[in-house]
Scaffold this active site. Sequence first.
Site, PDB file in Angstrom:
ATOM      1  N   ASP A  10     -36.498  44.226 -49.765  1.00 41.64           N
ATOM      2  CA  ASP A  10     -36.388  43.651 -48.422  1.00 41.64           C
ATOM      3  C   ASP A  10     -35.290  42.601 -48.476  1.00 41.64           C
ATOM      4  OD1 ASP A  10     -37.068  42.945 -45.718  1.00 41.64           O
ATOM      5  OD2 ASP A  10     -38.178  41.229 -46.476  1.00 41.64           O
ATOM      6  N   SER A  11     -34.833  42.189 -47.298  1.00 42.45           N
ATOM      7  CA  SER A  11     -33.855  41.110 -47.230  1.00 42.45           C
ATOM      8  C   SER A  11     -34.438  39.810 -47.800  1.00 42.45           C
ATOM      9  CB  SER A  11     -33.453  40.895 -45.776  1.00 42.45           C
ATOM     10  OG  SER A  11     -34.615  40.653 -45.011  1.00 42.45           O
ATOM     11  N   TYR A  42     -30.859  39.712 -42.924  1.00 47.81           N
ATOM     12  CA  TYR A  42     -29.981  40.867 -42.719  1.00 47.81           C
ATOM     13  C   TYR A  42     -29.843  41.156 -41.215  1.00 47.81           C
ATOM     14  CZ  TYR A  42     -30.317  42.542 -47.660  1.00 47.81           C
ATOM     15  OH  TYR A  42     -30.252  42.700 -49.018  1.00 47.81           O
ATOM     16  N   GLY A  43     -30.914  40.796 -40.467  1.00 45.54           N
ATOM     17  CA  GLY A  43     -31.050  41.243 -39.079  1.00 45.54           C
ATOM     18  C   GLY A  43     -29.964  40.786 -38.127  1.00 45.54           C
ATOM     19  N   CYS A  73     -38.154  46.969 -45.183  1.00 47.23           N
ATOM     20  CA  CYS A  73     -37.408  46.134 -44.248  1.00 47.23           C
ATOM     21  C   CYS A  73     -37.067  46.968 -43.018  1.00 47.23           C
ATOM     22  CB  CYS A  73     -36.122  45.659 -44.944  1.00 47.23           C
ATOM     23  SG  CYS A  73     -34.981  44.774 -43.878  1.00 47.23           S
ATOM     24  N   THR A  75     -34.986  46.338 -40.696  1.00 45.46           N
ATOM     25  CA  THR A  75     -33.555  46.330 -40.408  1.00 45.46           C
ATOM     26  C   THR A  75     -32.823  47.367 -41.264  1.00 45.46           C
ATOM     27  OG1 THR A  75     -33.757  43.987 -39.906  1.00 45.46           O
ATOM     28  CG2 THR A  75     -31.534  44.836 -40.289  1.00 45.46           C
ATOM     29  N   GLU A 151     -41.090  32.462 -42.379  1.00 46.62           N
ATOM     30  CA  GLU A 151     -40.612  31.954 -43.679  1.00 46.62           C
ATOM     31  C   GLU A 151     -40.896  30.461 -43.821  1.00 46.62           C
ATOM     32  OE1 GLU A 151     -37.600  33.592 -45.865  1.00 46.62           O
ATOM     33  OE2 GLU A 151     -38.420  35.560 -45.381  1.00 46.62           O
ATOM     34  N   CYS A 185     -40.603  44.730 -37.711  1.00 48.11           N
ATOM     35  CA  CYS A 185     -39.987  43.950 -38.789  1.00 48.11           C
ATOM     36  C   CYS A 185     -41.111  43.600 -39.746  1.00 48.11           C
ATOM     37  CB  CYS A 185     -39.367  42.687 -38.199  1.00 48.11           C
ATOM     38  SG  CYS A 185     -38.935  41.426 -39.409  1.00 48.11           S
ATOM     39  N   THR A 186     -40.826  43.698 -41.041  1.00 47.05           N
ATOM     40  CA  THR A 186     -41.912  43.559 -42.006  1.00 47.05           C
ATOM     41  C   THR A 186     -42.442  42.122 -42.121  1.00 47.05           C
ATOM     42  OG1 THR A 186     -40.239  43.486 -43.759  1.00 47.05           O
ATOM     43  CG2 THR A 186     -41.309  45.598 -43.342  1.00 47.05           C
ATOM     44  N   HIS A 187     -41.759  41.170 -41.508  1.00 44.79           N
ATOM     45  CA  HIS A 187     -42.307  39.809 -41.449  1.00 44.79           C
ATOM     46  C   HIS A 187     -43.429  39.681 -40.403  1.00 44.79           C
ATOM     47  CE1 HIS A 187     -38.683  38.556 -43.610  1.00 44.79           C
ATOM     48  NE2 HIS A 187     -39.189  37.344 -43.737  1.00 44.79           N
TER      49      HIS A 187
HETATM   50  N1  DGL Z   1     -37.930  41.791 -43.028  1.00 45.31           N
HETATM   51  C1  DGL Z   1     -36.733  42.074 -42.272  1.00 45.31           C
HETATM   52  C2  DGL Z   1     -36.974  43.292 -41.390  1.00 45.31           C
HETATM   53  O1  DGL Z   1     -38.004  43.951 -41.528  1.00 45.31           O
HETATM   54  C3  DGL Z   1     -36.313  40.930 -41.374  1.00 45.31           C
HETATM   55  C4  DGL Z   1     -35.585  39.788 -41.956  1.00 45.31           C
HETATM   56  C5  DGL Z   1     -34.104  39.852 -41.791  1.00 45.31           C
HETATM   57  O2  DGL Z   1     -33.554  39.693 -40.691  1.00 45.31           O
HETATM   58  O3  DGL Z   1     -33.476  40.015 -42.799  1.00 45.31           O
HETATM   59  O4  DGL Z   1     -36.173  43.596 -40.546  1.00 45.31           O
END
Ligand code: DGL
Length: 268
Positions: A10-11, A42-43, A73, A75, A151, A185-187
């Site tokens: 993941d990012s 990354y997003g 992730c 993204t 985060e 998004c995995t967050h």
């Molecule tokens: N966990 C990332 C996702 O699922 C989001 C975080 C990011 O923007 O890098 O898109």
Amino acid sequence: MKNASIGAFDSGLGGLTVVSQIHNYLPNESIVYFGDTGRVPYGSRSNETIIRYARQDINFLKSNNVKLIIAACGTVSSVASSAADGLDVPYVEVVTPASKMAAECTKNGKIGVIGTAATIASNSYKNKILGINDDFEVYQYACPLFVPFVESGFVSPDDELVIGIVKRYVEPLIKDGVDTLILGCTHYPILAPAIQKVLGDGVKLINTGEAAAIEIKRILTENDMLADKAGESHFFVSDTTQTFIKTSEVLLGKTLDFDVKKIDIEKY
Ligand code: DGL
């Protein structure tokens, strides 16, 4: 090969929600996790940059001889599938399994998707859902402040600040009338209690990590690749390990009892 690890990347730390689902569905499997904490998020980056980063993340996991790679992730799953071209182990992303699960869940055919700016701009979930049934209606919203909230540990449904930001992003979905919402998004599963509080119990939330874990179980079972004994997981990041340990407690709901190592991802 059976007892090789599953590689997950993941990012940053959001992919740990996918790891916890893999642990639920496949308790014997060990995981090599890479969180690109030095280059998160990354997003908000260009597709070219996300693809280049994803290639390096995959190369790192391959150097650990993993038996399957999961892009944990939303993204990367949305814009960087080409980074896995030519890979000689199965590759799973989160968009396809979550879209299928949403399509199976919805009763009224109205599905919401929330994700990073890159994910929403790519229309990845929307295209996948409409590919399953083009009578479905898909409503999508980018929620750029959710990742920094998670985060930073601001996730409680009892915190007014959290509820305020969740309302700002997801309230339009109430007017749209969705009965199913993909947390794209995995967050975001970490914010699920707050999102559910705002949307009410009538909306089913789809956890992309859960959908991906079920897909991984299917692939490993069909290919006779399930581990036959419990193994040890390993965690790697591209920035300080201290932040990872603190935030992982929020994301996994428990203290990691594994080692976390820092690597130089630019070498891969
Ligand atoms: N966990 C990332 C996702 O699922 C989001 C975080 C990011 O923007 O890098 O898109």
